[in-house]
Design a protein around this motif. Structure first.
Motif, PDB file in Angstrom:
ATOM      1  N   GLY A 171       1.336  -1.262   0.094  1.00 32.24           N
ATOM      2  CA  GLY A 171       0.001  -0.378   0.116  1.00 32.24           C
ATOM      3  C   GLY A 171       1.087   1.261  -0.133  1.00 32.24           C
ATOM      4  N   CYS A 172       0.436   2.660   0.680  1.00 31.68           N
ATOM      5  CA  CYS A 172       1.026   3.846   0.232  1.00 31.68           C
ATOM      6  C   CYS A 172       1.585   4.104   1.531  1.00 31.68           C
ATOM      7  CB  CYS A 172      -0.073   4.049   0.105  1.00 31.68           C
ATOM      8  SG  CYS A 172       0.202   6.627   0.144  1.00 31.68           S
ATOM      9  N   HIS A 173       2.437   4.591   1.510  1.00 31.31           N
ATOM     10  CA  HIS A 173       3.429   4.718   3.102  1.00 31.31           C
ATOM     11  C   HIS A 173       4.313   6.308   3.064  1.00 31.31           C
ATOM     12  CE1 HIS A 173       3.926   0.855   4.183  1.00 31.31           C
ATOM     13  NE2 HIS A 173       4.242   0.431   3.143  1.00 31.31           N
ATOM     14  N   LYS A 174       4.049   7.260   3.589  1.00 29.71           N
ATOM     15  CA  LYS A 174       3.863   8.514   4.085  1.00 29.71           C
ATOM     16  C   LYS A 174       6.385   8.200   3.735  1.00 29.71           C
ATOM     17  CE  LYS A 174       4.135  13.297   5.595  1.00 29.71           C
ATOM     18  NZ  LYS A 174       5.064  13.428   5.647  1.00 29.71           N
ATOM     19  N   LEU A 175       6.870   9.478   3.098  1.00 33.63           N
ATOM     20  CA  LEU A 175       8.263   9.287   3.057  1.00 33.63           C
ATOM     21  C   LEU A 175       9.262   9.850   4.300  1.00 33.63           C
ATOM     22  CD1 LEU A 175       9.650   9.564  -0.451  1.00 33.63           C
ATOM     23  CD2 LEU A 175       9.926   7.315   0.904  1.00 33.63           C
ATOM     24  N   PRO A 176       9.970   9.736   4.696  1.00 32.28           N
ATOM     25  CA  PRO A 176       9.743  10.453   6.002  1.00 32.28           C
ATOM     26  C   PRO A 176      10.065  12.027   5.130  1.00 32.28           C
ATOM     27  CG  PRO A 176      11.370   8.305   6.220  1.00 32.28           C
ATOM     28  CD  PRO A 176      10.840   8.780   4.700  1.00 32.28           C
ATOM     29  N   LEU A 177      10.168  12.875   6.643  1.00 33.45           N
ATOM     30  CA  LEU A 177      10.470  14.668   6.406  1.00 33.45           C
ATOM     31  C   LEU A 177      11.677  15.057   4.854  1.00 33.45           C
ATOM     32  CD1 LEU A 177       8.975  17.226   5.600  1.00 33.45           C
ATOM     33  CD2 LEU A 177      10.385  17.613   7.713  1.00 33.45           C
ATOM     34  N   ALA A 178      12.922  14.257   5.292  1.00 29.72           N
ATOM     35  CA  ALA A 178      14.355  14.537   4.970  1.00 29.72           C
ATOM     36  C   ALA A 178      14.894  13.704   3.909  1.00 29.72           C
ATOM     37  CB  ALA A 178      15.045  15.131   5.914  1.00 29.72           C
ATOM     38  N   SER A 179      13.894  12.733   3.337  1.00 28.30           N
ATOM     39  CA  SER A 179      14.214  11.690   2.777  1.00 28.30           C
ATOM     40  C   SER A 179      15.103  12.285   1.172  1.00 28.30           C
ATOM     41  CB  SER A 179      12.542  10.831   2.140  1.00 28.30           C
ATOM     42  OG  SER A 179      12.180  10.372   3.062  1.00 28.30           O
ATOM     43  N   HIS A 180      16.133  11.443   0.832  1.00 27.35           N
ATOM     44  CA  HIS A 180      17.047  11.734  -0.142  1.00 27.35           C
ATOM     45  C   HIS A 180      16.610  10.796  -1.566  1.00 27.35           C
ATOM     46  CE1 HIS A 180      19.945  14.965  -2.098  1.00 27.35           C
ATOM     47  NE2 HIS A 180      20.277  13.053  -2.528  1.00 27.35           N
ATOM     48  N   VAL A 181      17.081   9.615  -0.454  1.00 25.71           N
ATOM     49  CA  VAL A 181      17.350   8.549  -1.977  1.00 25.71           C
ATOM     50  C   VAL A 181      16.456   7.371  -1.677  1.00 25.71           C
ATOM     51  CG1 VAL A 181      19.053   7.301  -3.132  1.00 25.71           C
ATOM     52  CG2 VAL A 181      19.465   8.846  -2.491  1.00 25.71           C
TER      53      VAL A 181
ATOM     54  N   ILE B 168       7.940  -0.018  -7.515  1.00 26.66           N
ATOM     55  CA  ILE B 168       7.514   0.387  -6.707  1.00 26.66           C
ATOM     56  C   ILE B 168       7.741   2.304  -7.650  1.00 26.66           C
ATOM     57  CG2 ILE B 168       8.153  -0.013  -4.366  1.00 26.66           C
ATOM     58  CD1 ILE B 168      10.073   2.273  -4.020  1.00 26.66           C
ATOM     59  N   THR B 169       5.632   3.019  -7.043  1.00 26.75           N
ATOM     60  CA  THR B 169       6.167   4.556  -7.077  1.00 26.75           C
ATOM     61  C   THR B 169       6.141   5.355  -5.898  1.00 26.75           C
ATOM     62  OG1 THR B 169       4.151   2.898  -9.012  1.00 26.75           O
ATOM     63  CG2 THR B 169       4.483   5.630  -8.481  1.00 26.75           C
ATOM     64  N   VAL B 170       6.795   6.317  -6.941  1.00 23.34           N
ATOM     65  CA  VAL B 170       7.428   7.044  -5.516  1.00 23.34           C
ATOM     66  C   VAL B 170       6.252   8.765  -5.999  1.00 23.34           C
ATOM     67  CG1 VAL B 170       9.234   8.916  -4.889  1.00 23.34           C
ATOM     68  CG2 VAL B 170       9.317   6.637  -4.976  1.00 23.34           C
ATOM     69  N   TYR B 171       5.707   9.476  -4.902  1.00 24.51           N
ATOM     70  CA  TYR B 171       4.556  10.065  -5.515  1.00 24.51           C
ATOM     71  C   TYR B 171       5.338  11.657  -4.852  1.00 24.51           C
ATOM     72  CZ  TYR B 171       1.788   6.196  -6.258  1.00 24.51           C
ATOM     73  OH  TYR B 171       1.642   5.102  -6.653  1.00 24.51           O
ATOM     74  N   GLY B 172       5.065  12.567  -5.677  1.00 24.10           N
ATOM     75  CA  GLY B 172       5.190  13.737  -4.649  1.00 24.10           C
ATOM     76  C   GLY B 172       4.501  14.649  -3.403  1.00 24.10           C
ATOM     77  N   ASP B 173       3.345  13.874  -2.860  1.00 21.62           N
ATOM     78  CA  ASP B 173       2.305  14.371  -2.236  1.00 21.62           C
ATOM     79  C   ASP B 173       1.850  12.795  -1.509  1.00 21.62           C
ATOM     80  OD1 ASP B 173      -0.374  12.323  -2.984  1.00 21.62           O
ATOM     81  OD2 ASP B 173       0.380  12.358  -4.351  1.00 21.62           O
ATOM     82  N   PRO B 174       1.809  13.093  -0.231  1.00 23.64           N
ATOM     83  CA  PRO B 174       1.513  11.864   0.708  1.00 23.64           C
ATOM     84  C   PRO B 174       0.656  10.922   1.513  1.00 23.64           C
ATOM     85  CG  PRO B 174       0.667  14.171   2.013  1.00 23.64           C
ATOM     86  CD  PRO B 174       0.910  14.423   0.063  1.00 23.64           C
ATOM     87  N   PHE B 175      -0.051  11.039  -0.012  1.00 20.61           N
ATOM     88  CA  PHE B 175      -1.486  10.221  -0.312  1.00 20.61           C
ATOM     89  C   PHE B 175      -1.163   9.059  -1.417  1.00 20.61           C
ATOM     90  CE2 PHE B 175      -2.528  14.072   1.733  1.00 20.61           C
ATOM     91  CZ  PHE B 175      -2.191  13.995   3.199  1.00 20.61           C
ATOM     92  N   CYS B 176      -0.140   9.364  -2.055  1.00 23.28           N
ATOM     93  CA  CYS B 176      -0.339   8.471  -3.354  1.00 23.28           C
ATOM     94  C   CYS B 176      -1.262   8.729  -4.173  1.00 23.28           C
ATOM     95  CB  CYS B 176      -0.003   6.787  -2.868  1.00 23.28           C
ATOM     96  SG  CYS B 176       1.168   6.847  -1.494  1.00 23.28           S
TER      97      CYS B 176
END
Length: 100
Positions: free
Chosen positions: A49-59, A68-76
């Motif tokens: 499912g959807c997981h919010k990334l830590p605030l300072a994520s870099h890689v 996997i799919t990476v999104y620019g918002d916290p809700f996928c």
């Protein structure tokens, strides 16, 4: 310049740790996130499912057997970047997320 070199070295070490030696290992079914040199790696074991990334994520490193799919918002919810198994991607710091 020193910070850039540190990030490059840390990113390379993360990629090697996540991908293994030229595919010599089975995927760990883990997604690993690098934030800064001062923080431990964040590991998502068997993500579903959807997981919010830590605030300072870099890689982000995909060491699963699926895309996997990476999104620019916290809700996928926004269009996302697909990261194939055994690959990684830079992610913008902020309020991103990923789905597996």
């Amino acid at each position: 310049m020193v910070r850039v070199a540190s990030v490059v070295l840390a990113t390379g070490a993360l990629a090697m740790g996540g991908a293994g030696l030229a595919g010599a290992q089975e995927p760990s079914n883990r997604v690993t996130v690098f934030e800064t040199e001062l923080q431990p790696l964040t590991k998502f074991e068997d993500p579903q499912g959807c997981h919010k990334l830590p605030l300072a994520s870099h890689v982000i490193v995909n060491d699963t057997d699926r895309v996997i799919t990476v999104y620019g918002d916290p809700f996928c919810m926004t269009p996302g970047l697909q990261v194939p198994p055994g690959h990684g991607s830079h992610v913008p710091p902020g309020t991103g997320s990923f789905s597996a």
